[in-house]
Design an enzyme around this catalytic site. Structure first.
Site, mmCIF file in Angstrom:
data_model
loop_
_atom_site.group_PDB
_atom_site.id
_atom_site.type_symbol
_atom_site.label_atom_id
_atom_site.label_comp_id
_atom_site.label_asym_id
_atom_site.label_seq_id
_atom_site.Cartn_x
_atom_site.Cartn_y
_atom_site.Cartn_z
ATOM 1 N N ASP A 111 0.851 -1.191 0.000
ATOM 2 C CA ASP A 111 0.000 0.000 0.000
ATOM 3 C C ASP A 111 0.886 1.240 0.000
ATOM 4 O O ASP A 111 1.314 1.709 1.054
ATOM 5 C CB ASP A 111 -0.916 -0.028 1.216
ATOM 6 C CG ASP A 111 -1.963 1.072 1.210
ATOM 7 O OD1 ASP A 111 -1.939 1.926 0.294
ATOM 8 O OD2 ASP A 111 -2.796 1.080 2.132
ATOM 9 N N GLU A 112 1.187 1.750 -1.198
ATOM 10 C CA GLU A 112 2.075 2.901 -1.353
ATOM 11 C C GLU A 112 3.403 2.673 -0.635
ATOM 12 O O GLU A 112 4.036 3.595 -0.152
ATOM 13 C CB GLU A 112 1.412 4.187 -0.832
ATOM 14 C CG GLU A 112 0.127 4.556 -1.524
ATOM 15 C CD GLU A 112 0.305 5.186 -2.901
ATOM 16 O OE1 GLU A 112 1.447 5.346 -3.370
ATOM 17 O OE2 GLU A 112 -0.718 5.516 -3.515
ATOM 18 N N SER A 113 3.838 1.412 -0.580
ATOM 19 C CA SER A 113 4.961 1.049 0.277
ATOM 20 C C SER A 113 6.338 1.316 -0.317
ATOM 21 O O SER A 113 7.338 1.105 0.361
ATOM 22 C CB SER A 113 4.849 -0.412 0.700
ATOM 23 O OG SER A 113 4.845 -1.230 -0.431
#
Length: 175
Positions: A111-113
């Site tokens: 997640d948007e990592s």
């Protein structure tokens, strides 16, 4: 609970699986990785009482943090401070991804990592994840960054309440 339909794991409705063992098959790495005030090893192993050090080395190599760790005096025993205050944002993200991979997840949700990573490191990690994807790891990547999306086979585009499932080619030919 889904509003309609079922969520299945290995053809079994997850609502009927008593052990919740299916949860271990999913790894999740968010934009702001949670880091405990401990060592690098503690943050990756996260309570594993029988660590597999070969696996630890392997996942650290996969996420391009192995060399950094081995340059440190204390290596895996290096304390990284409260919320990872003694390391960079990119290093924290790599530790979070290593943690998920160490736990042998079958599905990895990012997640948007990779937002905290420089472009070179981001590409190296995504190439490693693509290799793992090719041998069976399912990746679900939530991103606004087209560089990250370029690694995806299919892209689910959500826009103003509309959901489109696009192939890699369809998405990038329309952008």
């Amino acid at each position: 609970k889904p509003s309609n339909g079922k969520v299945l794991h290995n053809d079994e409705d997850i609502e009927l699986i008593k052990s919740k063992s299916w949860l271990k098959s999913i790894g999740y790495v968010q934009q702001g990785v949670y880091i405990i005030d401990g060592t690098i090893k503690e943050n990756i192993l996260f309570g594993d009482d029988k660590p597999d050090f070969e696996r630890l080395d392997s996942v650290c190599k996969d996420v391009n943090i192995f060399e950094f760790i081995n340059q440190l005096d204390e290596k895996y025993e290096t304390k990284i401070g409260e919320l990872g205050s003694l390391i960079s944002g990119g290093q924290k993200q790599r530790i979070g991804i290593a943690r998920a991979l160490y736990n042998n997840c079958q599905i990895l949700v990012l997640d948007e990592s990779t937002n905290s990573l420089d472009e070179k490191t981001e590409k190296e990690i995504l190439n490693s994840l693509k290799t793992l994807n090719n041998i069976g790891l399912t990746l679900i990547i939530i991103a606004h960054n087209n560089r990250v999306l370029s690694f995806c086979n299919k892209i689910i585009k959500l826009d103003k309440g509309k959901c489109d499932v696009l192939s890699h080619e369809e998405y990038f030919n329309n952008e």
